[in-house]
Design an enzyme around this catalytic site. Structure first.
Site, PDB file in Angstrom:
ATOM      1  N   ARG A  53     -47.592  56.523  36.957  1.00  8.52           N
ATOM      2  CA  ARG A  53     -47.562  56.161  38.369  1.00  8.52           C
ATOM      3  C   ARG A  53     -48.367  54.882  38.595  1.00  8.52           C
ATOM      4  O   ARG A  53     -49.231  54.520  37.811  1.00  8.52           O
ATOM      5  CB  ARG A  53     -48.159  57.285  39.236  1.00  8.52           C
ATOM      6  CG  ARG A  53     -47.352  58.568  39.251  1.00  8.52           C
ATOM      7  CD  ARG A  53     -47.933  59.584  40.229  1.00  8.52           C
ATOM      8  NE  ARG A  53     -49.338  59.860  39.963  1.00  8.52           N
ATOM      9  CZ  ARG A  53     -50.364  59.391  40.681  1.00  8.52           C
ATOM     10  NH1 ARG A  53     -50.144  58.591  41.719  1.00  8.52           N
ATOM     11  NH2 ARG A  53     -51.612  59.707  40.367  1.00  8.52           N
ATOM     12  N   LYS A 207     -42.504  62.180  42.769  1.00  7.75           N
ATOM     13  CA  LYS A 207     -43.785  62.278  43.452  1.00  7.75           C
ATOM     14  C   LYS A 207     -43.692  61.753  44.883  1.00  7.75           C
ATOM     15  O   LYS A 207     -44.421  62.219  45.766  1.00  7.75           O
ATOM     16  CB  LYS A 207     -44.861  61.523  42.664  1.00  7.75           C
ATOM     17  CG  LYS A 207     -45.248  62.202  41.353  1.00  7.75           C
ATOM     18  CD  LYS A 207     -45.741  63.635  41.568  1.00  7.75           C
ATOM     19  CE  LYS A 207     -46.266  64.245  40.285  1.00  7.75           C
ATOM     20  NZ  LYS A 207     -46.680  65.667  40.460  1.00  7.75           N
ATOM     21  N   HIS A 226     -49.667  71.527  44.791  1.00  3.20           N
ATOM     22  CA  HIS A 226     -49.370  70.904  43.491  1.00  3.20           C
ATOM     23  C   HIS A 226     -49.657  71.963  42.441  1.00  3.20           C
ATOM     24  O   HIS A 226     -50.781  72.111  41.971  1.00  3.20           O
ATOM     25  CB  HIS A 226     -50.262  69.679  43.301  1.00  3.20           C
ATOM     26  CG  HIS A 226     -49.988  68.910  42.048  1.00  3.20           C
ATOM     27  ND1 HIS A 226     -50.951  68.166  41.404  1.00  3.20           N
ATOM     28  CD2 HIS A 226     -48.866  68.747  41.318  1.00  3.20           C
ATOM     29  CE1 HIS A 226     -50.440  67.585  40.341  1.00  3.20           C
ATOM     30  NE2 HIS A 226     -49.166  67.938  40.264  1.00  3.20           N
ATOM     31  N   LYS A 248     -50.433  72.853  33.590  1.00  2.97           N
ATOM     32  CA  LYS A 248     -49.567  73.628  34.494  1.00  2.97           C
ATOM     33  C   LYS A 248     -48.241  73.983  33.840  1.00  2.97           C
ATOM     34  O   LYS A 248     -47.817  75.134  33.837  1.00  2.97           O
ATOM     35  CB  LYS A 248     -49.282  72.844  35.778  1.00  2.97           C
ATOM     36  CG  LYS A 248     -50.436  72.651  36.706  1.00  2.97           C
ATOM     37  CD  LYS A 248     -49.999  72.141  38.069  1.00  2.97           C
ATOM     38  CE  LYS A 248     -49.001  71.000  38.019  1.00  2.97           C
ATOM     39  NZ  LYS A 248     -49.494  69.803  37.332  1.00  2.97           N
ATOM     40  N   THR A 249     -47.575  72.971  33.305  1.00  5.70           N
ATOM     41  CA  THR A 249     -46.261  73.194  32.703  1.00  5.70           C
ATOM     42  C   THR A 249     -46.355  74.120  31.501  1.00  5.70           C
ATOM     43  O   THR A 249     -45.577  75.070  31.348  1.00  5.70           O
ATOM     44  CB  THR A 249     -45.630  71.850  32.299  1.00  5.70           C
ATOM     45  OG1 THR A 249     -45.506  71.030  33.462  1.00  5.70           O
ATOM     46  CG2 THR A 249     -44.261  72.057  31.691  1.00  5.70           C
ATOM     47  N   ASP A 263     -44.346  72.426  38.987  1.00  2.13           N
ATOM     48  CA  ASP A 263     -45.142  71.338  39.568  1.00  2.13           C
ATOM     49  C   ASP A 263     -45.342  71.409  41.079  1.00  2.13           C
ATOM     50  O   ASP A 263     -46.402  71.052  41.564  1.00  2.13           O
ATOM     51  CB  ASP A 263     -44.498  69.999  39.217  1.00  2.13           C
ATOM     52  CG  ASP A 263     -45.464  68.825  39.348  1.00  2.13           C
ATOM     53  OD1 ASP A 263     -46.649  68.995  39.013  1.00  2.13           O
ATOM     54  OD2 ASP A 263     -45.040  67.756  39.784  1.00  2.13           O
ATOM     55  N   ARG A 334     -42.771  61.639  28.511  1.00  2.05           N
ATOM     56  CA  ARG A 334     -42.331  62.728  29.390  1.00  2.05           C
ATOM     57  C   ARG A 334     -40.896  63.124  29.063  1.00  2.05           C
ATOM     58  O   ARG A 334     -40.138  62.367  28.459  1.00  2.05           O
ATOM     59  CB  ARG A 334     -42.384  62.276  30.848  1.00  2.05           C
ATOM     60  CG  ARG A 334     -43.782  62.002  31.380  1.00  2.05           C
ATOM     61  CD  ARG A 334     -44.382  63.230  31.978  1.00  2.05           C
ATOM     62  NE  ARG A 334     -45.744  63.031  32.444  1.00  2.05           N
ATOM     63  CZ  ARG A 334     -46.408  63.923  33.164  1.00  2.05           C
ATOM     64  NH1 ARG A 334     -45.821  65.056  33.508  1.00  2.05           N
ATOM     65  NH2 ARG A 334     -47.648  63.696  33.531  1.00  2.05           N
TER      66      ARG A 334
END
Length: 545
Positions: A53, A207, A226, A248-249, A263, A334
């Site tokens: 980002r 996002k 989030h 998280k994933t 997410d 990613r």
């Protein structure tokens, strides 16, 4: 503005609307937007300034209608005046008009039709629309029941085009070399338009839409978070909150629990629901034995027109072989893929109110316990602070972990005033008797560079214990520096690692490092919330106080 956009699309000579997935994949390959990997997935690379980002190039239009709802003191809420946005929009329309082909797709954000937002994505790259097909949800038949039924958001993505630096001098940021930035990711909540200009990082699109939902939903009684979410066989649901790179994933892909999403979710009066249709997983150093679900979703073999997983910025050799351990280009490689590529999912992506919430942090100091049970006041404090470490590659220019505080474990995407989110969470926790745990997926035995990352198998065991109530009857001891309650035992986890001081060779050094971090908490708390008149019970739980 929307009418001008619709007119521009109507006048274009070659608009390809809602093409089938197989066609978009074929066009992405034919147009050399992606290469084929050995297993049939799509491989692509972004310019070096778009491997993550671009937070300093991300803006919110500062309109009179909405500016009082937005926390402009947050470093991530960078205002853009309406006049500058009008210039960006004007240039976007001119650029669209010059393109040989424009692709549009109609999707929604939100698995619960009651809260789904329609979004039309407009771009010149077929690969961008494959990403949209992976990540955004098909429009449901009952979209008319949505609270947003009469509204539509428009997302314009021009990833390979750049702003004219002379035209925007003094209007957008200057780079360290003095030149005007040519990247702009901007959202106008009131006009319902978002523009991604010059950022090839595909996460910029998702996002932006996450930020949009995080702004709209609280005013509809829904708390956006989030987080990832999953559900056990008995219908018990859990939320896992954490910034990119905290797990998280990985941790939500549990073979014993059905995944809702990895997410972005909303917590309404009816329960929880995923925003998305897919996952956008970090792939660096991925091993099939550690993360079999994610690995298989990306690396299964299929005809390329039936595959469509997009592997972004990984090392891919001329024969289509992939090396996920090579981070020379970026550690932020990613992969995006639809949830349907996973075996263990809940197709509706909806569940009842969460029984358990896990706050994930990747502590680079190596002083936070691997697992702690939080009281309500502690949970509110850690939610407000959102402590973690930025991990290498999740943002452009970040090459090693840095301690950071990101309120609600998602500050860049949470534009509203902080009390709006905090009060909603506290109310929902009380109403639904939700248990909250803090999980450190970071370092143990020393700080980053000296200690080592906590083993994934231990983290999984601690998460399992929290979700199944195995810690309800164990004893706890207090870490007085951080005001945290540490279990003295946890099934399938060596007891000696539960209290982090025991993992350091020099315990005096641990104490100094812990106090150093606690002081950072206290300083950041005073800066962010010193004038907020928070409950003294919450303030008392802040490390360093």
């Amino acid at each position: 503005m929307i009418e001008d956009l619709k007119k521009s699309l109507k006048l274009h000579s070659n608009i390809r609307e809602n093409l089938p997935r197989e066609v978009l994949i074929s066009l992405a390959v034919d147009n050399k937007e992606a290469v084929l990997t050995r297993n049939g997935a799509l491989g692509t690379w972004t310019p070096s300034n778009s491997t993550g980002r671009s937070p300093k190039d991300t803006y919110i239009v500062r309109n009179p209608e909405s500016e009082l709802n937005i926390d402009w003191s947050s470093p991530n809420n960078i205002g853009m005046n309406p006049q500058t946005f009008a210039l960006v929009f004007e240039d976007a329309l001119k650029t669209i008009g010059k393109k040989k082909t424009i692709f549009t797709t109609d999707r929604v954000i939100g698995a619960d039709s009651k809260y789904a937002l329609r979004v039309k994505t407009i771009c010149d790259k077929a690969l961008s629309q494959v990403f949209v097909d992976n990540m955004f949800r098909p429009t449901p038949d009952d979209i008319n029941q949505s609270i947003f039924a009469d509204e539509q958001f428009f997302l314009i993505a021009l990833p390979k085009d750049k702003l004219d630096k002379d035209r925007y001098k003094g209007l957008v940021r200057d780079q360290p070399n003095g030149e005007t930035s040519d990247i702009c990711v901007v959202v106008d909540f009131d006009k319902k338009i978002g523009i991604v200009y010059g950022s090839s990082y595909m996460g910029s699109m998702k996002k932006l839409m996450f930020t949009v939902m995080n702004y709209y939903l609280p005013f509809k009684g829904v708390l956006p978070l989030h987080c990832s979410a999953n559900e056990g066989v008995n219908g018990d649901s859990a939320l896992l909150l954490g910034l990119s790179g905290t797990g998280k994933t990985t941790l939500s892909a549990d073979p014993e629990r059905a995944l809702l999403g990895d997410d972005e979710h909303g917590w309404s009066n009816d329960g929880i629901f995923n925003f998305e249709n897919g996952c956008y997983a970090k792939m660096i150093d991925i091993k099939p034995e550690n993360e079999p679900e994610i690995y298989e979703a990306v690396m299964h073999k299929a005809d390329y027109t039936k595959h469509g997983a997009i592997i972004e910025n990984a090392m891919i050799y001329p024969d289509g072989e992939i090396d996920f351990f090579d981070d020379r280009y970026t550690p932020n490689s990613r992969a995006s893929y639809p949830l349907s590529f996973l075996d263990n999912i809940k197709e509706s992506s909806k569940a009842s109110h969460p029984n358990t919430i896990l706050f994930l942090t990747a502590d680079a100091y190596g002083v936070i316990p691997p697992i702690s049970k939080l009281s309500k006041e502690q949970a509110m404090l850690w939610f407000l602070m959102g402590y973690t470490s930025k991990l290498a590659g999740t943002e452009t220019g970040v090459t090693e972990p840095q301690a950071t505080f990101s309120r609600f474990f998602g500050q860049p995407f949470m534009p509203c005033n902080p009390n709006i989110y905090a009060e909603m969470l506290g109310d929902k926790m009380d109403k639904h008797n939700t248990n909250v745990f803090l999980i450190n997926t970071g370092w143990s035995g020393g700080s980053y560079g000296t200690g080592s990352r906590i083993k994934l198998k231990y983290t999984r065991a601690m998460v399992d214990a929290a979700l199944k109530g195995k810690l309800n009857k164990v004893d706890f001891i207090e870490n007085k520096v951080f005001h945290l309650n540490i279990p003295t035992s946890c099934e399938n986890v060596p007891s000696e690692i539960l209290n982090p001081i025991n993992t350091w060779k020099n315990q005096d050094e641990y104490q100094k490092t812990a106090e150093k971090l606690a002081n950072k908490f206290s300083t950041n708390f005073d800066k962010s919330y010193g004038n907020q008149n928070l409950d003294p019970g919450i303030i008392s739980q802040c490390p360093g106080k």
